[in-house]
Write a protein that holds these residues in place. Sequence first.
Motif, short mmCIF file in Angstrom:
data_model
loop_
_atom_site.label_atom_id
_atom_site.label_comp_id
_atom_site.label_asym_id
_atom_site.label_seq_id
_atom_site.Cartn_x
_atom_site.Cartn_y
_atom_site.Cartn_z
N ASN A 178 0.79 -1.23 0.00
CA ASN A 178 0.00 0.00 0.00
C ASN A 178 0.82 1.28 0.00
OD1 ASN A 178 0.77 -0.19 2.69
ND2 ASN A 178 -1.29 -0.45 3.47
N LEU A 179 2.11 1.22 0.29
CA LEU A 179 2.93 2.42 0.12
C LEU A 179 3.02 2.79 -1.36
CD1 LEU A 179 6.14 3.52 1.84
CD2 LEU A 179 6.11 3.43 -0.65
N GLN A 184 -0.11 10.38 -3.22
CA GLN A 184 0.52 11.58 -2.71
C GLN A 184 1.98 11.28 -2.36
OE1 GLN A 184 -1.72 13.42 0.46
NE2 GLN A 184 -3.21 14.27 -0.97
N PRO A 185 2.85 12.29 -2.37
CA PRO A 185 4.27 12.05 -2.07
C PRO A 185 4.47 11.45 -0.69
CG PRO A 185 3.95 14.23 -3.03
CD PRO A 185 2.58 13.70 -2.74
N VAL A 186 5.55 10.68 -0.56
CA VAL A 186 5.93 10.06 0.70
C VAL A 186 7.27 10.63 1.13
CG1 VAL A 186 6.61 7.88 1.80
CG2 VAL A 186 4.67 7.92 0.22
N ALA A 197 1.91 4.71 -7.81
CA ALA A 197 0.59 5.09 -8.31
C ALA A 197 0.56 6.55 -8.73
CB ALA A 197 -0.47 4.82 -7.25
N MET A 198 1.30 7.38 -8.04
CA MET A 198 1.36 8.81 -8.38
C MET A 198 2.02 9.00 -9.74
SD MET A 198 2.88 11.80 -5.96
CE MET A 198 2.75 13.54 -6.44
N ALA A 272 -4.57 10.12 0.18
CA ALA A 272 -3.68 9.41 -0.75
C ALA A 272 -4.38 8.26 -1.47
CB ALA A 272 -2.45 8.88 -0.03
N PHE A 273 -5.60 7.91 -1.02
CA PHE A 273 -6.35 6.81 -1.61
C PHE A 273 -7.75 7.27 -1.99
CE2 PHE A 273 -3.25 4.86 1.23
CZ PHE A 273 -2.67 3.90 0.40
#
Length: 295
Positions: A178-179, A184-186, A197-198, A272-273
């Motif tokens: 899931n990361l 969205q940025p991490v 995914a981004m 983010a999801f």
Amino acid sequence: MIGLMAMALAVAGPLEKCELPSGWEEVDKRRTAYVVFGEVHGTAEAPALVGDVACGLAFRGDRLLVAIEQQASDDAALQAAWALPDERFAAALVRTGWAGRKDGVASRAMFELLVRLHRLRTGGRPIDVVAFNGARDPAQAARFAALPGQGPHEAEQAENIRLADSGRHDDVLVLTGNLHARKQPVTRGGVTFEPMAMRLAAAGAVTTLNMADAGGTMWNCLMKPGVEVPAGQGIPKDAIECGAHPTRGSADLSRPAYIGLGAAPGENRDPAFDGFLWVGRTTASPPAVTTPPGR
């Protein structure tokens, strides 16, 4: 090998016809090019739910690509196995990088998912697969090497999925940690990078779903209790224990697996999801292959 063949026979059975999971119609309305399922590795339930989605879409007549978090360097071997008849597939699949993985990525549930999808394919359903994790070759690794933090790995994943699709499929289903599924940025260790995914969103619209569960067990690798590693030193292998570990999960919804948009009941929305996959109570899924092929 005997255990894997029995597993393949158990999954095979008569060619199934299945319905899409509850809630999928809301994802369908979004008409996104990619649907990314962000799981916590090592459960039986998450791969099974993705298999249900794939089966339902396949019987609807959609052309599918299912992307799995196996090493991209093993994808050529996976494609060769994918072209084989059913009775030869399981034995060939063992030789596509499964041996030695103990962290839940190469679980029995993942093996069963591929056996199930392959049987649907040999039954006439248009299903393709791709192993997308990491660099597929040194040239790809070099192109993304300058990205910050974990950025190169995420960019490689996204590109491998995009190239495997090339617009040839009606649906692209991505099963990943899931990361990688975040939109969205991490930031880790003071370094910010864009998750897979981004970056995939640059190639087409993406719907991301985060796994929600009621607790249970998961197969993963954790630091052994009481072990301390001095700062700046790598973690020794004997400090890690891989096995079935308990997990708390969230509130039990007391209902079968389903998919929804927005926040899962009882949880705050994570921007983010786009939604969630509710898998219920989890069951640890151990590695599919515990010894090298041929032993």
